[in-house]
Motif scaffolding. Structure first.
Motif, PDB file in Angstrom:
ATOM      1  N   TYR A 145       0.840  -1.205   0.000  1.00  0.00           N
ATOM      2  CA  TYR A 145       0.000   0.000   0.000  1.00  0.00           C
ATOM      3  C   TYR A 145       0.874   1.255   0.000  1.00  0.00           C
ATOM      4  CZ  TYR A 145      -2.515   3.777   2.406  1.00  0.00           C
ATOM      5  OH  TYR A 145      -3.011   4.998   2.787  1.00  0.00           O
TER       6      TYR A 145
ATOM      7  N   PRO B  44      -8.850   6.752  -4.194  1.00  0.00           N
ATOM      8  CA  PRO B  44      -9.487   5.427  -4.284  1.00  0.00           C
ATOM      9  C   PRO B  44      -8.650   4.314  -3.659  1.00  0.00           C
ATOM     10  CG  PRO B  44      -9.692   6.583  -6.365  1.00  0.00           C
ATOM     11  CD  PRO B  44      -8.776   7.403  -5.515  1.00  0.00           C
ATOM     12  N   LEU B  45      -7.298   4.408  -3.805  1.00  0.00           N
ATOM     13  CA  LEU B  45      -6.424   3.388  -3.206  1.00  0.00           C
ATOM     14  C   LEU B  45      -6.488   3.442  -1.687  1.00  0.00           C
ATOM     15  CD1 LEU B  45      -4.261   1.198  -3.443  1.00  0.00           C
ATOM     16  CD2 LEU B  45      -2.534   3.011  -3.547  1.00  0.00           C
TER      17      LEU B  45
ATOM     18  N   ALA C 127      -9.860   2.007  -0.590  1.00  0.00           N
ATOM     19  CA  ALA C 127      -9.881   0.555  -0.750  1.00  0.00           C
ATOM     20  C   ALA C 127      -9.067  -0.122   0.365  1.00  0.00           C
ATOM     21  CB  ALA C 127      -9.329   0.161  -2.113  1.00  0.00           C
ATOM     22  N   TYR C 128      -7.902   0.462   0.669  1.00  0.00           N
ATOM     23  CA  TYR C 128      -7.049  -0.118   1.709  1.00  0.00           C
ATOM     24  C   TYR C 128      -7.740  -0.049   3.069  1.00  0.00           C
ATOM     25  CZ  TYR C 128      -3.162  -0.735   4.954  1.00  0.00           C
ATOM     26  OH  TYR C 128      -2.369  -1.183   5.967  1.00  0.00           O
TER      27      TYR C 128
ATOM     28  N   PHE D  87     -10.544  -2.557   3.357  1.00  0.00           N
ATOM     29  CA  PHE D  87     -10.031  -3.918   3.525  1.00  0.00           C
ATOM     30  C   PHE D  87      -9.516  -4.137   4.941  1.00  0.00           C
ATOM     31  CE2 PHE D  87      -6.691  -7.116   3.420  1.00  0.00           C
ATOM     32  CZ  PHE D  87      -7.334  -8.156   2.766  1.00  0.00           C
TER      33      PHE D  87
END
Length: 408
Positions: free
Chosen positions: A252, A270-271, A274-275, A278
């Motif tokens: 990440y 967005p990353l 998303a991380y 999760f």
């Protein structure tokens, strides 16, 4: 001639009425101090009502006179297992096998202990040894099905499941175990069928109730994928779990730097989202699914009290957060945004605290969540800097994600 108290006590034991059998077997023991059988059944009764100390005392007394009885060491191994003393349980069951190497249950139990330690291949070897002694041993077959599922040998697991049900069509544990195997294999409908069968045979079976609850939750798309991830992680060793978690974080961080160095900076947000979804999903998914089940006319009856409290806490905090954010957009007061942010951050420690198995972990999570809310709501009385208050709450949430791995 055996006493009437002994005969009636054994009869009640075989009917599963352990509490009623105890006083009768105690009388039988007083009638004949050297009555090995009455003492052994009394130890079994205490074991089945979770009175492990009393059961252990009787077993130790029996071992003084009969030190070479494998079944006594086996019962001591089961007690050690219930108390989470796995190394001790393994040592004791090894003594049982050494004294009596022809009991399939001993091999099955050792396989179950090794499975808990995630040593799946050695566990399967011991279970197969047990099945050589007794090809229809229910304990060995059930454990073998679970092991094959964890080893991703699904065809063999399915064959084992068929053997279990063929010989145990009315066995509640067999149906519940097949349900868990089906659930781990991703077959929700089959799992629901077998959990339903188990509960029809034994409505009070907690193992089946938990399975039914989990299967109903897995009908939700997001929870289904979370469950796949949870099963996968549970099959990894603690070392591999940490390697995965740390490796994911490093990937990440590398991804963030790579995007910053390129013309793709628009992908950073967005990353990050998303991380976070999760990583934080593991803390919020169970409480969220409990909240959903509370609204289900049937599912709410499957939840234990602690699961209900978790669902109510999650629903209450989520509602409070949404109302606070709505008030911010309606009134423009940044204080409401701080409160909404606080309630959302508290979703990590507080609802999940009710689901912790250990009492200390539950209390730490509960008070930690309350402390976060107090900082967010009462911090304004000590400083006017709303961003500082929000930063402290965020910092507390991040710290908890690391602390909780140790207190669990």
């Amino acid at each position: 001639m055996e006493s009437k108290n002994h005969l009636r006590g054994v009869q009640l034991f075989e009917l599963g009425r352990f509490k009623e059998a105890i006083p009768l077997l105690q009388k039988a023991v007083t009638e004949s101090v050297d009555n090995y059988v009455s003492k052994y059944y009394l130890a079994l009764c205490f074991f089945n009502v979770d009175a492990y100390d009393k059961s252990s005392i009787i077993i130790d007394e029996l071992l003084q006179n009969t030190p070479n009885e494998g079944n006594l060491f086996f019962l001591k191994a089961q007690i050690a297992s219930r108390l989470d003393k796995i190394p001790e349980a393994l040592n004791l069951v090894n003594q049982s096998i050494a004294l009596d190497p022809y009991q399939a249950d001993y091999f099955g139990f050792k396989g179950a202990l090794l499975m808990d330690k995630k040593k799946f291949e050695p566990a399967l070897e011991f279970v197969n040894e047990g099945l050589k002694l007794d090809p229809k041993n229910t304990a060995c077959l059930n454990i073998r099905a679970r092991l094959l599922t964890k080893l991703n040998r699904k065809e063999e697991a399915e064959e084992t499941v068929e053997h279990i049900l063929y010989d145990n069509a009315e066995d509640d544990y067999a149906h519940a175990n097949v349900g868990w195997v089906a659930l781990e294999s991703g077959d929700t409908q089959k799992a629901l069928h077998h959990f339903r069968q188990a509960l029809q045979i034994n409505p009070n079976m907690q193992y089946a109730r938990e399975g039914m609850s989990t299967a109903l939750k897995s009908k939700n798309f997001f929870y289904k994928w979370y469950l796949k991830y949870a099963f996968w992680m549970s099959n990894q060793s603690s070392r591999n779990q940490w390697i995965f978690i740390i490796g994911l974080y490093l990937v990440y961080r590398f991804g963030i730097r790579l995007l910053q160095a390129s013309d793709l900076t628009f992908l950073i947000i967005p990353l990050v989202i998303a991380y976070l979804l999760f990583v934080l999903g593991g803390w919020i998914m169970e409480p969220l699914s409990n909240t959903i089940l509370l609204a289900d006319s049937y599912g709410k009856y499957l939840l234990k009290d602690r699961e209900k409290y978790s669902g109510y806490a999650f629903g209450g905090l989520a509602l409070a957060g949404l109302l606070s954010v709505g008030a911010y957009f309606a009134l423009g007061n940044e204080l409401f945004m701080l409160w909404g942010f606080t309630f959302f951050c508290a979703l990590l420690p507080l609802p999940g605290s009710f689901l912790k198995e250990k009492k200390n972990a539950r209390m730490i999570g509960l008070f930690y969540g309350i402390a976060m809310i107090c900082v967010g709501l009462l911090g304004v009385f000590f400083t006017d800097d709303i961003m500082l208050n929000g930063g402290i709450v965020l910092g507390m949430m991040v710290v908890y994600t690391w602390v909780s791995n140790f207190i669990s």
